[in-house]
Design a protein around this motif. Structure first.
Motif, short mmCIF file in Angstrom:
data_model
loop_
_atom_site.label_atom_id
_atom_site.label_comp_id
_atom_site.label_asym_id
_atom_site.label_seq_id
_atom_site.Cartn_x
_atom_site.Cartn_y
_atom_site.Cartn_z
N ASN A 94 0.79 -1.14 -0.16
CA ASN A 94 0.12 -0.05 -0.04
C ASN A 94 0.87 1.18 0.09
N ASN A 95 1.29 1.67 -1.18
CA ASN A 95 2.14 2.80 -1.24
C ASN A 95 1.59 4.19 -1.66
N ALA A 96 0.73 4.00 -2.34
CA ALA A 96 0.12 5.47 -3.03
C ALA A 96 -0.18 6.42 -1.81
N GLY A 97 0.23 7.58 -2.09
CA GLY A 97 0.12 8.61 -0.88
C GLY A 97 0.33 9.93 -1.78
N VAL A 98 0.04 10.96 -1.04
CA VAL A 98 0.13 12.32 -1.53
C VAL A 98 0.51 13.15 -0.02
N MET A 99 1.28 14.26 -0.23
CA MET A 99 1.66 15.21 0.80
C MET A 99 1.73 16.53 0.39
N PRO A 100 0.44 17.29 0.29
CA PRO A 100 0.69 18.53 0.01
C PRO A 100 0.47 19.49 1.48
N LEU A 101 1.99 19.65 1.91
CA LEU A 101 2.08 20.26 3.12
C LEU A 101 1.51 21.83 3.26
N SER A 102 1.13 21.94 4.27
CA SER A 102 0.82 23.56 4.42
C SER A 102 0.46 23.81 6.11
#
Length: 248
Positions: A94-102
């Protein structure tokens, strides 16, 4: 369909989400090189198709399917395609990921929801899709990609960290509920990938990119995953934290 009760000698059937680039791609290439049969899924169909083609050209076994981990039926179809072709599922990464930091006061609510959908629901959808098959087999291995941000919280990473803490909690719950399945959490530190490109705030994106000179290659995470899935069935590597030596 009769489900075999043990892995075949020709390599494990390994499903990898987010396999079109970064950690997913590197893992797919490394596992295929080691003789495993990889089933690659990613939202960008042309990209993941090219990865699968490269693996086959190098002598490996790879098939691909366009995949949206936020859609349960898409994930079920992905797992179903693997079982239709190979008759089993040995490993799910399970690798899919997103990282829109704010920062929280930026009120990027849509980005918060996207992280929740991909990083948490996507993991749960993967588990839901393969768990019945693995239970029927009497064995299986689920590898969930978390982050060092699942062990600590830094400014701009509150929601991202929350999703990765959740991945660790879900993984530990599944592990404790399982006596025939193995569950591994891999928490990468600074790793070269496309994740930083999803940061919409330029100042935050530049600050993160300034740290990337010490980042490790995505292949380092692929090696960690290969190590975990290569252990005997009675050995469960529960958690691996892999980060640059220079990272604080």
């Amino acid at each position: 369909m009769t489900v075999p009760t043990h892995s075949t000698a020709v390599g494990k059937v390994v499903l990898i989400t987010g396999a079109g680039s970064g950690i997913g791609e590197a893992t797919a290439r490394r596992l295929a090189e080691a003789g495993h049969r990889v089933v690659l899924g990613a939202r960008r169909g042309k990209l993941v198709a090219a990865v699968a083609e490269d693996i086959r050209a190098a002598g490996g076994s790879a098939v691909h399917r366009e995949l949206d981990v936020t859609d349960l039926e898409s994930v079920r179809a992905f797992a179903g395609a693997a079982t239709d072709q190979y008759g089993r599922v040995d490993v799910l990464v399970n690798n899919a990921g997103v990282m829109p930091l704010s920062t929280l006061d930026a009120l990027k609510v849509d980005e918060w929801n996207r992280m929740i959908d991909v990083n948490i629901r996507g993991v749960l959808h993967g588990i839901a899709a393969v768990l019945p098959v693995m239970r029927a087999q009497g064995e299986g291995h689920i590898v969930n990609i978390a982050s060092v941000s699942g062990h600590r919280v830094d400014p701009t990473a509150a929601v991202y960290s929350a999703t990765k803490f959740a991945v660790r909690a879900i993984s530990e719950g599944l592990r404790q509920e399982s006596r025939d399945l193995r569950v591994t959490v891999v928490s990468p530190g600074l790793t070269r990938s496309e994740l930083t490109e999803g940061i919409s705030e330029s100042a935050v994106r530049e600050a993160v990119q300034d740290q990337m000179d010490i980042a490790i290659p995505a292949s380092a995470i692929g090696e960690a995953i290969l190590y975990a899935i290569s252990q005997p069935l009675d050995v469960d590597v529960n958690e691996l934290v892999v980060r640059p030596t220079a990272q604080g």
